[in-house]
Design a protein around this motif. Structure first.
Motif, mmCIF file in Angstrom:
data_model
loop_
_atom_site.group_PDB
_atom_site.id
_atom_site.type_symbol
_atom_site.label_atom_id
_atom_site.label_comp_id
_atom_site.label_asym_id
_atom_site.label_seq_id
_atom_site.Cartn_x
_atom_site.Cartn_y
_atom_site.Cartn_z
ATOM 1 N N GLU A 1 0.863 1.021 -8.647
ATOM 2 C CA GLU A 1 2.002 1.293 -7.766
ATOM 3 C C GLU A 1 2.573 2.702 -7.950
ATOM 4 O OE1 GLU A 1 3.748 0.130 -11.630
ATOM 5 O OE2 GLU A 1 2.074 -0.626 -10.403
ATOM 6 N N ARG B 1 4.104 -2.856 -1.421
ATOM 7 C CA ARG B 1 3.012 -3.830 -1.504
ATOM 8 C C ARG B 1 1.970 -3.571 -0.421
ATOM 9 N NH1 ARG B 1 -0.733 -6.160 -1.917
ATOM 10 N NH2 ARG B 1 -1.242 -8.235 -2.728
ATOM 11 N N ALA C 1 -3.599 -4.134 -5.482
ATOM 12 C CA ALA C 1 -2.368 -4.109 -6.277
ATOM 13 C C ALA C 1 -2.605 -4.462 -7.739
ATOM 14 C CB ALA C 1 -1.340 -5.067 -5.680
#
Length: 209
Positions: free
Chosen positions: A73, A199, A206
């Protein structure tokens, strides 16, 4: 800055639409070489929108799959670094040639980068992901490649390009890729960055590690 960090690729599409309308209205009055450079500029803006907004999961593929990051992320690519790198590519590397349209090597370098995008998205990333598509490939096939072929045919048929242009343009393209993409990601990476991808931007990658 937060607004720009979140919506820079969306704003880019609005710019692309504006440029597209300008070209439609003024096509016959714009020199051919400038038309092609404007189209190339539109191509990179569409490319960036595809990577970071819709479908938009290039960041996940880059961090999670290519670099096998434990923090996909935000590392090595994060929203701040992605914004800076892509804005410089679009609004400096791709736009400056329009200030000097007859300096062929200057316009040739972004065209070569467009072809390079096929090697990255069409071959390398697809082989790594075992897929036939990844964000950015659509723009490569429908915009970068045909516009690039058109540009090269034009500069050859009109005699605009010289051997020096090919050599300098290729060298400039290689240096730009190294500084803007390779080194840019290294300079701006931050494993503790407070900026994180959504997301959607991570997509199926992810939790890849």
């Amino acid at each position: 800055m937060d607004f720009l960090r979140k919506y820079w690729s969306d704003l880019g599409v609005l710019v692309a639409v504006g440029v597209g309308l300008y070209l439609m209205l003024q096509w016959s009055t714009i020199p051919a070489i400038e038309r092609l450079l404007w189209l190339s500029f539109i191509a990179i803006l569409v490319h960036q929108y595809e990577e970071y907004r819709w479908p938009g999961y290039f960041a996940g593929l880059f961090n999670g799959l290519i670099f096998k990051s434990s923090h996909p992320e935000r590392f090595p690519l994060n929203p701040q670094s992605a914004m800076i790198i892509n804005l410089v590519i679009a609004y400096v590397f791709y736009l400056v040639p329009l200030l000097f349209p007859t300096v062929v090597w200057l316009g040739l370098a972004p065209i070569l980068m467009g072809f390079f995008q096929f090697i990255w998205h069409g071959i390398f990333a697809n082989l790594k992901a075992k897929t036939f598509y990844n964000p950015g490939l659509f723009a490569v096939i429908l915009f970068h490649i045909p516009i690039g072929v058109w540009y090269i045919r034009h500069i050859i048929s009109t005699g605009m390009v010289t051997t020096s242009d090919w050599i300098i343009g290729t060298g400039y393209f290689i240096v730009a890729v190294y500084i803007l993409i390779v080194k840019g990601n290294m300079w701006l990476k931050d494993e503790n960055s407070r900026y994180t991808f959504t997301r959607q931007q991570l997509g199926p990658y992810a939790h890849k590690s």
